[in-house]
Motif scaffolding. Structure first.
Motif, mmCIF file in Angstrom:
data_model
loop_
_atom_site.group_PDB
_atom_site.id
_atom_site.type_symbol
_atom_site.label_atom_id
_atom_site.label_comp_id
_atom_site.label_asym_id
_atom_site.label_seq_id
_atom_site.Cartn_x
_atom_site.Cartn_y
_atom_site.Cartn_z
ATOM 1 N N ASP A 88 39.669 45.118 50.056
ATOM 2 C CA ASP A 88 38.624 45.916 49.429
ATOM 3 C C ASP A 88 38.073 45.406 48.284
ATOM 4 O O ASP A 88 37.871 44.145 47.935
ATOM 5 C CB ASP A 88 39.085 47.629 49.623
ATOM 6 N N SER A 89 37.485 46.433 47.395
ATOM 7 C CA SER A 89 37.022 46.151 46.020
ATOM 8 C C SER A 89 36.097 44.587 46.140
ATOM 9 O O SER A 89 36.380 43.774 45.435
ATOM 10 C CB SER A 89 37.926 45.927 45.206
ATOM 11 N N PRO A 90 35.092 44.692 46.893
ATOM 12 C CA PRO A 90 34.416 43.701 47.026
ATOM 13 C C PRO A 90 33.800 43.090 46.034
ATOM 14 O O PRO A 90 33.531 41.891 45.645
ATOM 15 C CB PRO A 90 33.137 44.163 47.968
ATOM 16 N N GLY A 91 33.169 43.843 45.029
ATOM 17 C CA GLY A 91 32.570 43.438 43.686
ATOM 18 C C GLY A 91 33.443 42.560 43.136
ATOM 19 O O GLY A 91 33.011 41.484 42.508
ATOM 20 N N PHE A 92 34.884 42.699 43.015
ATOM 21 C CA PHE A 92 35.638 41.722 42.357
ATOM 22 C C PHE A 92 36.172 40.671 43.303
ATOM 23 O O PHE A 92 36.180 39.517 43.081
ATOM 24 C CB PHE A 92 36.844 42.508 41.701
ATOM 25 N N ALA A 93 36.723 41.152 44.447
ATOM 26 C CA ALA A 93 37.243 40.377 45.464
ATOM 27 C C ALA A 93 36.272 39.173 45.891
ATOM 28 O O ALA A 93 36.916 38.106 45.933
ATOM 29 C CB ALA A 93 37.830 41.376 46.592
ATOM 30 N N LEU A 94 35.384 39.396 46.312
ATOM 31 C CA LEU A 94 34.569 38.476 46.890
ATOM 32 C C LEU A 94 34.112 37.413 46.005
ATOM 33 O O LEU A 94 33.946 36.137 46.228
ATOM 34 C CB LEU A 94 33.153 38.972 47.631
ATOM 35 N N ARG A 95 33.750 37.795 44.601
ATOM 36 C CA ARG A 95 33.722 36.759 43.471
ATOM 37 C C ARG A 95 35.168 35.957 43.382
ATOM 38 O O ARG A 95 34.834 34.675 43.087
ATOM 39 C CB ARG A 95 33.433 37.557 42.124
ATOM 40 N N LEU A 96 36.098 36.706 43.466
ATOM 41 C CA LEU A 96 37.324 35.643 43.250
ATOM 42 C C LEU A 96 37.678 34.846 44.436
ATOM 43 O O LEU A 96 37.840 33.572 44.229
ATOM 44 C CB LEU A 96 38.563 36.675 43.270
ATOM 45 N N LEU A 97 36.983 35.203 45.641
ATOM 46 C CA LEU A 97 37.415 34.396 46.665
ATOM 47 C C LEU A 97 36.325 32.995 46.645
ATOM 48 O O LEU A 97 36.607 32.047 46.938
ATOM 49 C CB LEU A 97 36.960 35.226 48.190
ATOM 50 N N ARG A 98 35.181 33.262 46.087
ATOM 51 C CA ARG A 98 34.060 32.419 45.909
ATOM 52 C C ARG A 98 34.699 31.306 44.891
ATOM 53 O O ARG A 98 34.462 30.044 45.001
ATOM 54 C CB ARG A 98 32.737 32.804 45.711
ATOM 55 N N ARG A 99 35.157 31.967 43.745
ATOM 56 C CA ARG A 99 35.546 30.969 42.745
ATOM 57 C C ARG A 99 36.633 30.102 43.176
ATOM 58 O O ARG A 99 37.020 28.912 42.802
ATOM 59 C CB ARG A 99 36.206 31.979 41.719
ATOM 60 N N ILE A 100 37.635 30.696 43.990
ATOM 61 C CA ILE A 100 38.706 29.718 44.299
ATOM 62 C C ILE A 100 38.545 28.964 45.709
ATOM 63 O O ILE A 100 39.465 27.864 46.122
ATOM 64 C CB ILE A 100 40.149 30.724 44.581
ATOM 65 N N ALA A 101 37.258 28.831 46.190
ATOM 66 C CA ALA A 101 37.020 28.116 47.615
ATOM 67 C C ALA A 101 37.441 26.656 47.316
ATOM 68 O O ALA A 101 38.069 26.003 48.280
ATOM 69 C CB ALA A 101 35.736 28.372 47.841
#
Length: 384
Positions: free
Chosen positions: A96-109
């Motif tokens: 959940d927590s897309p505001g933080f989680a999706l930014r994190l996923l993009r950064r670690i891609a």
């Protein structure tokens, strides 16, 4: 004996913490050698996670409310990325927590680590254009609602419906007599559940309205006793906000006590979200109410594309429970609604009948519990 695979797991709010703890338990039942790192609340910490920093620092909601926190959230995002780079986990699971989680996923891609996001961003409700930014964010999306799987698959994203975790919550297993005995309530006391939200930014907006509503309600139903189940994250906030209420509420933070309260309750007022499904599972008639910053509300109204805010109404396809939002979140309207739910048996029975249909659609194919279905998807992806 060599160490097992390392899963880096993130939860950013109370509901995600519960999901994370259940998921960790389900994964360990299948792979006892698994190790965990990441960010979570007290439930995940009780399951053995050493949180990188307090989860409460991420629990914020609202387009305007988040602005003062942008700098600190950015620093925490950097901290999380550095930790993943240092630990090199076999998989990253964000909840959940897309505001933080999706930014994190993009950064670690660029790190090439397998990524799973659990609980879909609700782009089907508003800002659907964001779907265009999702390809490449995760290897698999685990969704909770039956219609979400096809929604995302039609847009080229691998989504798997694993069932809704509310089915594992135990919300329907409470004991009313135990609750009354524990809190010294007579059989005549009429229990009203008040759920103002699990974030510090939510509760302060609803609690003053609830307090004034109770003063009106007690004029017609003098035996009403308000019960406020809250997460430990906001317990102190709620205690301070209700200190001057004419009717002292029962404040509970334990999940089992909450479910006992549900069993004793005649009605509930709740913010929108998963709490509506918990109450539906427990068979508690309810109304949904919410109040956010006026600017946030104005922006949201322009963007929302669904006819209802309450999850039970969305899944039922009709206004099964009343929605009293923003300008309608008024003490007099809330009091009148509660009176009806507590005195009109037909209104209560209609809601309960509708709840059964909603809940039937929340389980994935077969009899697997949602956390087990999610764990199976993760372990399949974890294979070399």
């Amino acid at each position: 004996m060599t160490d097992g695979p390392l899963i880096w797991i993130l939860a950013g709010e109370a509901s995600g913490d519960v999901l994370g703890a259940r998921l960790m338990a389900a994964l360990r039942r299948r792979r006892p050698d698994l190790r965990f790192a990441g960010i979570g609340g007290h439930r995940m910490q009780e399951s053995g996670l050493e949180s990188l920093f307090p989860m409460q620092e991420l629990a914020v909601m609202g387009l305007v409310e988040i602005l003062p926190r942008i700098r600190s959230l950015s620093r925490r995002l950097d901290d999380a990325v550095r930790h993943i780079e240092a630990t090199q986990p076999d998989m990253v699971v964000t909840i959940d927590s897309p505001g933080f989680a999706l930014r994190l996923l993009r950064r670690i891609a660029p790190l090439g680590i397998k990524r799973v996001h659990y609980v879909a961003p609700q782009v089907w409700a508003w800002r659907e254009h964001r779907v265009k930014k999702f390809p490449g964010l995760w290897d698999r999306l685990l969704v909770l609602l039956p219609f979400e799987e096809q929604f995302f698959r039609r847009r080229g994203l691998d989504a798997r419906f694993v069932g809704h975790p509310v089915l594992q919550s135990g919300a329907d297993k409470g004991d009313a007599a135990r609750f009354r005995a524990r809190h010294g309530l007579s059989d005549e006391a009429r229990v009203l559940i008040l759920m103002p939200g699990s974030r510090r930014s939510e509760a302060p907006r609803l609690l003053p309205v609830f307090g004034r509503m109770l003063s009106l309600l007690r004029q017609k139903l003098p035996d009403v006793v308000p019960v406020i189940p809250v997460s430990p994250v906001v317990a102190e906030t709620v205690l301070k906000a209700t200190a001057d209420w004419a009717v002292r509420p029962v404040i509970i933070t334990d999940a089992y006590d909450k479910h006992d309260a549900f069993a004793a309750a005649e009605a509930a007022l709740t913010k929108s979200g998963t709490s509506t499904l918990e109450l539906a599972l427990a068979g508690v008639p309810m109304a949904v109410t919410y109040r956010v910053n006026p600017v946030t509300a104005a922006i949201a109204r322009r963007l929302i594309r669904v006819p209802y805010v309450a999850m039970v109404n969305l899944l039922a396809g009709k206004a099964l429970v009343p929605e009293l939002l923003q300008e309608q979140c008024r003490p007099d309207l809330l009091a009148a609604t509660v009176v009806r739910l507590m005195t009109d048996p037909i209104a209560a029975a209609d809601q309960k009948a509708g709840f059964a249909g909603v809940l039937a659609g929340l389980r994935a194919a077969g009899t697997t519990e949602p956390a087990d279905a999610a764990a199976a998807e993760i372990l399949e992806l974890l294979k070399p």
